[in-house]
Design an enzyme around this catalytic site. Sequence first.
Site, PDB file in Angstrom:
ATOM      1  N   LEU A   3      12.502  64.687   1.022  1.00 19.65           N
ATOM      2  CA  LEU A   3      12.470  63.694  -0.055  1.00 19.65           C
ATOM      3  C   LEU A   3      11.204  62.854  -0.069  1.00 19.65           C
ATOM      4  O   LEU A   3      11.182  61.748  -0.560  1.00 19.65           O
ATOM      5  CB  LEU A   3      13.724  62.813   0.032  1.00 19.65           C
ATOM      6  N   LYS A   4      10.134  63.387   0.541  1.00 17.07           N
ATOM      7  CA  LYS A   4       8.852  62.690   0.493  1.00 17.07           C
ATOM      8  C   LYS A   4       7.898  63.496  -0.362  1.00 17.07           C
ATOM      9  O   LYS A   4       7.898  64.726  -0.314  1.00 17.07           O
ATOM     10  CB  LYS A   4       8.257  62.615   1.917  1.00 17.07           C
TER      11      LYS A   4
ATOM     12  N   HIS B  87      14.646  73.955  -5.120  1.00 18.34           N
ATOM     13  CA  HIS B  87      15.119  72.883  -6.004  1.00 18.34           C
ATOM     14  C   HIS B  87      16.440  73.327  -6.634  1.00 18.34           C
ATOM     15  O   HIS B  87      16.549  74.479  -7.093  1.00 18.34           O
ATOM     16  CB  HIS B  87      14.077  72.591  -7.088  1.00 18.34           C
TER      17      HIS B  87
ATOM     18  N   ILE C 239       4.529  65.214  -1.142  1.00 14.72           N
ATOM     19  CA  ILE C 239       3.519  65.784  -0.249  1.00 14.72           C
ATOM     20  C   ILE C 239       2.128  65.313  -0.694  1.00 14.72           C
ATOM     21  O   ILE C 239       1.818  65.333  -1.887  1.00 14.72           O
ATOM     22  CB  ILE C 239       3.595  67.325  -0.319  1.00 14.72           C
TER      23      ILE C 239
ATOM     24  N   ASP D  17       7.896  69.468  -8.647  1.00 15.51           N
ATOM     25  CA  ASP D  17       8.714  70.635  -9.067  1.00 15.51           C
ATOM     26  C   ASP D  17       8.020  71.462 -10.150  1.00 15.51           C
ATOM     27  O   ASP D  17       8.667  72.073 -11.001  1.00 15.51           O
ATOM     28  CB  ASP D  17      10.091  70.165  -9.583  1.00 15.51           C
TER      29      ASP D  17
ATOM     30  N   GLY E 139      20.336  69.781   6.305  1.00 19.20           N
ATOM     31  CA  GLY E 139      19.688  70.969   6.843  1.00 19.20           C
ATOM     32  C   GLY E 139      20.445  72.273   6.685  1.00 19.20           C
ATOM     33  O   GLY E 139      20.235  73.208   7.453  1.00 19.20           O
TER      34      GLY E 139
ATOM     35  N   ASN F 104       9.183  75.182  -1.996  1.00 20.61           N
ATOM     36  CA  ASN F 104      10.241  74.177  -2.124  1.00 20.61           C
ATOM     37  C   ASN F 104      11.455  74.826  -2.779  1.00 20.61           C
ATOM     38  O   ASN F 104      11.317  75.719  -3.619  1.00 20.61           O
ATOM     39  CB  ASN F 104       9.748  73.005  -3.005  1.00 20.61           C
TER      40      ASN F 104
END
Length: 194
Positions: free
Chosen positions: A88-89, A107, A91, A148, A14, A105
Amino acid sequence: MRGLRIAVLASGSGTNLQSIIDAIESGILESQIVSVISNKVDAFALERARAQGIPAYYIDSKVEEYDMKLLCRLEEDEVDLIVLAGYLKIISSELIRAYRGRIINIHPSLLPKFGGKGYYGIKVHEAVLKSGEAYSGATVHFVDEGVDTGEIILQESVPVYSTDTPDILQRRVLYEVEHKILVQAIKKLEEERG
Ligand code: GRF
């Protein structure tokens, strides 16, 4: 109020969440984090939220009604913007449809390079070093049905040194770029949607 009601989804330590918390506390951002949600019961990101008095939720992604629970939580909190900060899931397409253009997101590479299935966490930096790239960096992008692949909002690069290990490169990207451009991207959206 020009701020956005933000839900942050995180699976790990986090530090990206913390950069948003700090930017709100210092007045750089006018938004508010209305919830932090994790699919990991022990994610330190949940601790960071609790320390800040932000509602923190663990939603077990292994249960069948996971997607519905997540959607209900977001709707109840009247979320304007979903930030995936080390989430890490994948969507669900239902969630993407419901929040199209309102999910971002972060990356840890210069997309489209080193993005997509299998490129996450330290694996990204291992691949960058293996490829001999002179630069790496991070990207904030909108989330679409791909992995991504959504429209890029902001990117910033850092040099790669011959002495770099994946861990050293990950830290450089995380602390010199990710935290900064994530806040800048949210600021940009505040101004566009305020
Ligand atoms: C970051 O490297 C981010 O780019 C990736 O996952 C990591 C999350 O780190 N998606 P943290 O949990 O925000 O510290």
